[in-house]
Design an enzyme around this catalytic site. Structure first.
Site, mmCIF file in Angstrom:
data_model
loop_
_atom_site.group_PDB
_atom_site.id
_atom_site.type_symbol
_atom_site.label_atom_id
_atom_site.label_comp_id
_atom_site.label_asym_id
_atom_site.label_seq_id
_atom_site.Cartn_x
_atom_site.Cartn_y
_atom_site.Cartn_z
ATOM 1 C CG ASP A 59 -5.038 2.555 0.673
ATOM 2 O OD1 ASP A 59 -5.987 1.777 0.457
ATOM 3 O OD2 ASP A 59 -3.967 2.194 1.202
ATOM 4 C CG MET A 102 -8.250 7.284 2.125
ATOM 5 S SD MET A 102 -7.590 7.147 3.794
ATOM 6 C CE MET A 102 -6.723 5.574 3.674
ATOM 7 C CG HIS A 146 -3.861 -1.418 -1.872
ATOM 8 N ND1 HIS A 146 -4.987 -2.138 -2.236
ATOM 9 C CD2 HIS A 146 -4.262 -0.619 -0.840
ATOM 10 C CE1 HIS A 146 -6.008 -1.799 -1.461
ATOM 11 N NE2 HIS A 146 -5.596 -0.869 -0.608
ATOM 12 C CG ASP A 199 -6.464 -2.779 2.672
ATOM 13 O OD1 ASP A 199 -5.387 -2.623 3.278
ATOM 14 O OD2 ASP A 199 -7.025 -1.878 2.023
ATOM 15 C CB SER A 202 -0.910 0.006 1.230
ATOM 16 O OG SER A 202 -1.444 1.298 1.385
ATOM 17 C CG MET A 212 -11.982 -2.592 4.247
ATOM 18 S SD MET A 212 -10.341 -2.119 3.633
ATOM 19 C CE MET A 212 -9.557 -1.439 5.102
ATOM 20 C CG HIS A 245 -9.154 0.468 -1.025
ATOM 21 N ND1 HIS A 245 -8.641 0.191 0.234
ATOM 22 C CD2 HIS A 245 -10.506 0.450 -0.883
ATOM 23 C CE1 HIS A 245 -9.637 0.006 1.074
ATOM 24 N NE2 HIS A 245 -10.775 0.173 0.428
ATOM 25 C CG MET A 249 -11.272 3.480 1.426
ATOM 26 S SD MET A 249 -9.781 3.333 2.423
ATOM 27 C CE MET A 249 -8.555 3.438 1.135
HETATM 28 C C1 DX5 Z 1 -6.538 1.517 5.286
HETATM 29 C C2 DX5 Z 1 -6.009 1.250 3.889
HETATM 30 C C3 DX5 Z 1 -4.974 0.223 3.868
HETATM 31 C C4 DX5 Z 1 -3.728 0.552 4.656
HETATM 32 C C5 DX5 Z 1 -3.065 -0.728 5.086
HETATM 33 O O1 DX5 Z 1 -7.633 2.318 5.208
HETATM 34 O O2 DX5 Z 1 -7.069 0.840 3.043
HETATM 35 O O3 DX5 Z 1 -4.649 -0.139 2.536
HETATM 36 O O4 DX5 Z 1 -2.827 1.347 3.926
HETATM 37 O O5 DX5 Z 1 -2.028 -0.437 5.985
HETATM 38 P P1 DX5 Z 1 -1.489 -1.512 7.042
HETATM 39 O O6 DX5 Z 1 -1.003 -2.690 6.244
HETATM 40 O O7 DX5 Z 1 -0.387 -0.771 7.734
HETATM 41 O O8 DX5 Z 1 -2.625 -1.877 7.930
HETATM 42 ZN ZN ZN Z 2 -6.546 -0.080 1.103
#
Ligand code: DX5
Ligand code: ZN
Length: 239
Positions: free
Chosen positions: A33, A35, A31, A174, A6, A135, A64, A66
């Site tokens: 993220d 947000m 990956h 994840d 990630s 998740m 991903h 969010m």
């Molecule tokens: C959390 C993200 C994850 C996060 C995972 O909201 O969707 O992808 O970066 O990080 P770790 O592996 O540190 O839990």
């Molecule tokens: Zn993620």
């Protein structure tokens, strides 16, 4: 097992170099993220960053989302270089339509479930999915503690997919994944492990990638290996 590091835990001041280091370490998926500060409390990045990274990388971009109402932004992320778009079931009133639209755009389609979300809807979404993201923390931040009941949920998702015409659908996990729990995750049914802090905080990346792969060497099923081998053929879009 496919490891998808990630980007959230990478050094944002030198992202291009980070991507080069990941590719040199044998990593094939990234990956990303996204947000929006509304669906989750944090804000990260959007299509412009993807576009910049795409020009530097042949990694498979597993994005991903969010964000609320993700259907509004699918084309922008695809044009910026996303290879897989994963939307949250909780953020979209019409997930079946959204998954269909993602595929129409030429992307692989995934649906994500928060820890408190029931899996029943997957029975009806399986034919339109390439991946289900389970998740194992509440989304928003890296470095959180793995929620233990996720093991049972991963198992239930795999069983439901296999019973709903989704034998080919990948299961991604994840949040809080690390070499210590990787074998148990793959035995439960995970095909793709996302790792932020447990990967990027432990350089060199090649050794850390190997630690994850070594941990799962005797885990999982032949069907899972086949799913991962097929996904390994998925090509990233042209930079
Ligand atoms: C959390 C993200 C994850 C996060 C995972 O909201 O969707 O992808 O970066 O990080 P770790 O592996 O540190 O839990
Ligand atoms: Zn993620």
């Amino acid at each position: 097992m496919i490891l998808s590091p990630s980007l959230l835990s990478a050094d944002f001041a030198r992202l291009g170099d980070e991507l080069t280091a990941l590719e040199a370490a044998g990593i094939t998926w990234l990956h990303l993220d996204v947000m929006d500060g509304s669906f989750v409390p944090n804000i990260t990045f959007g299509p412009p960053l993807l576009r910049s990274l795409r020009s530097r990388s042949r990694l498979f971009f597993d994005v991903h989302l969010m964000i609320e109402q993700p259907a509004r932004h699918l084309a922008a992320f695809r044009e910026a270089g996303a290879d897989m778009l994963v939307v949250h079931l909780e953020a979209d009133r019409h997930p079946q339509r959204t998954l269909t639209e993602i595929r129409r755009l030429g992307c692989r389609a995934g649906v994500a479930l928060n820890p408190g979300t029931d899996i029943a809807a997957l029975r009806w979404l399986a034919p339109d999915c390439d991946m289900v993201l389970v998740m194992s923390v509440n989304p928003g931040f890296s470095g959180q503690k793995f929620i233990p009941q996720s093991f049972a949920k991963i198992r239930a998702v795999r069983e439901l997919l296999d019973a709903s015409g989704g034998e080919h659908v990948l299961v991604q996990v994840d949040g809080g994944a690390c070499p210590e729990n990787a074998a148990a995750l793959v035995d439960a049914g995970a095909d793709v492990l996302v790792s932020g802090s447990a990967f990027f905080n432990h350089p060199p990346y090649a050794a850390r990638h190997e630690a994850f792969q070594e941990a799962v060497r005797h885990a999982g099923t032949a069907a899972g290996e086949t799913r991962c081998a097929q996904a390994a053929q998925w090509q990233p879009c042209n930079p």
